[in-house]
Write a protein that holds these residues in place. Structure first.
Motif, PDB file in Angstrom:
ATOM      1  N   TYR A   1      38.076  36.446  40.401  1.00 56.16           N
ATOM      2  CA  TYR A   1      37.074  36.657  41.450  1.00 56.16           C
ATOM      3  C   TYR A   1      35.755  36.013  41.033  1.00 56.16           C
ATOM      4  O   TYR A   1      35.090  35.349  41.836  1.00 56.16           O
ATOM      5  CB  TYR A   1      36.873  38.153  41.706  1.00 56.16           C
TER       6      TYR A   1
ATOM      7  N   ALA B   1      32.153  50.898  47.148  1.00 56.06           N
ATOM      8  CA  ALA B   1      32.980  50.143  48.100  1.00 56.06           C
ATOM      9  C   ALA B   1      32.317  50.099  49.473  1.00 56.06           C
ATOM     10  O   ALA B   1      32.325  49.062  50.150  1.00 56.06           O
ATOM     11  CB  ALA B   1      34.370  50.769  48.195  1.00 56.06           C
TER      12      ALA B   1
ATOM     13  N   LEU C   1      29.600  47.616  49.371  1.00 54.42           N
ATOM     14  CA  LEU C   1      30.124  46.257  49.476  1.00 54.42           C
ATOM     15  C   LEU C   1      30.373  45.873  50.924  1.00 54.42           C
ATOM     16  O   LEU C   1      30.060  44.756  51.349  1.00 54.42           O
ATOM     17  CB  LEU C   1      31.428  46.133  48.682  1.00 54.42           C
TER      18      LEU C   1
ATOM     19  N   SER D   1      39.415  41.299  49.853  1.00 55.87           N
ATOM     20  CA  SER D   1      38.866  42.644  49.641  1.00 55.87           C
ATOM     21  C   SER D   1      39.614  43.681  50.465  1.00 55.87           C
ATOM     22  O   SER D   1      39.891  44.789  49.990  1.00 55.87           O
ATOM     23  CB  SER D   1      37.379  42.675  50.000  1.00 55.87           C
TER      24      SER D   1
ATOM     25  N   SER E   1      45.481  43.998  43.254  1.00 57.63           N
ATOM     26  CA  SER E   1      44.848  42.780  43.756  1.00 57.63           C
ATOM     27  C   SER E   1      45.778  41.584  43.641  1.00 57.63           C
ATOM     28  O   SER E   1      46.587  41.492  42.715  1.00 57.63           O
ATOM     29  CB  SER E   1      43.560  42.510  42.971  1.00 57.63           C
TER      30      SER E   1
ATOM     31  N   LEU F   1      33.465  43.256  42.978  1.00 53.94           N
ATOM     32  CA  LEU F   1      34.885  43.439  43.293  1.00 53.94           C
ATOM     33  C   LEU F   1      35.747  43.133  42.068  1.00 53.94           C
ATOM     34  O   LEU F   1      36.740  43.825  41.810  1.00 53.94           O
ATOM     35  CB  LEU F   1      35.311  42.559  44.459  1.00 53.94           C
TER      36      LEU F   1
END
Length: 296
Positions: A126, A221, A224, A182, A119, A107
């Motif tokens: 992170y 993504a 994830l 996220s 973000s 991420l």
């Protein structure tokens, strides 16, 4: 560590002498040793090819799983072997932390390459924040395992188990925070590609660049999301298991362990073989629009 060696197998209702409460199935151990070994070898090859060294984390997780399953393999022949039991329970509890750490790093890379305006945290934060949290959880689990393994009475053994449980709970708490962050990142990218909210006034070029970037990393993504779900379900299983103690109905049932730990972790390991992060994360510092998707 004190164990009640004489137990009743919950599947056959026959008395057995086993630390586990059952005899670990040998062919299952062999199967997972082979699967994790093959996947780890592929990860080694992928790491050498793409040279994004942060993803050695997948290799470390795989090695931990292999060691744990080797312990279970030897336990089939001697289910009273405390060393094999402790080896497998400590390594198989701790190994998924490396997968979790890899997800945190991924991420961070996405935010770095897609733009930090998407973000709440800066890309490097992170890695720093969540890897420190992951390390703390590993330390707690290691300390708890050490105390439990050297315990000479039930009270000390319980204390060690509770520390291990605390490490897993802390790990899951950190993952919950990570999931929330996220989701916010995903929402901001969505707004940027559709010119909504704070991104309503971005230029057409910026919107196009972001759209191209999102299209490129979309498979990663999705990986994830799947990885987080697999790790979270496994974490819930481990929390319930450890909270019941060494003689609980879950820890003494092999079927639960295979379904809610082993299968979920090999799926996680193989998932990131198939969708290897470095294929979707460029190494240059150019803007998203300047980079095209890489092929395998």
């Amino acid at each position: 560590m004190k164990f009640k060696y004489q137990r009743t197998d919950r599947q056959t209702a026959m008395p057995i002498a086993s630390i586990y409460g059952y005899i670990p199935t040998q062919w299952v151990a062999i199967l997972f040793i082979v699967l994790f070994s093959l996947s780890t070898l592929v990860h080694i090859g992928q790491l050498g090819y793409y040279r994004k060294w942060a993803f050695i984390l997948f290799i470390l997780g795989g090695i931990g799983e292999i060691i744990g399953w080797v312990g279970r393999y030897y336990s089939h022949s001697n289910a009273m072997n405390k060393d094999a039991f402790l080896t497998q329970i400590v390594t198989l509890i701790m190994a998924p932390a490396f997968y979790q750490a890899a997800i945190y790093v991924i991420l961070g890379y996405i935010v770095k390459q897609g733009g930090s305006q998407h973000s709440r945290l800066k890309p490097l934060q992170y890695s720093i924040i969540f890897l420190i949290c992951d390390l703390l959880s590993l330390i707690l689990q290691a300390i708890g395992g050490s105390i439990a393994s050297s315990a000479k009475d039930d009270a000390t053994q319980k204390k060690g188990s509770q520390i291990m449980l605390g490490g897993v709970v802390f790990q899951m708490f950190c993952m919950c925070i990570f999931i929330v962050l996220s989701l916010e990142v995903a929402w901001r990218f969505h707004c940027a590609t559709h010119a909504k909210g704070r991104f309503s006034k971005i230029s057409p070029n910026e919107r196009q660049e972001t759209t191209q970037f999102v299209s490129r990393v979309f498979p990663l993504a999705i990986a994830l999301v799947i990885g987080c779900v697999l790790l979270f379900v496994r974490g819930i299983y481990r929390v319930v298991e450890l909270s019941e103690g060494w003689d609980g109905p879950i820890i003494t049932n092999e079927n639960y362990f295979i379904a809610l730990d082993a299968i979920l972790m090999i799926l996680t390991q193989v998932l990131f073989n198939i969708i290897y992060p470095s294929r979707y994360l460029v190494s240059s510092k150019t803007s998203p629009a300047d980079n095209q998707p890489q092929t395998a």
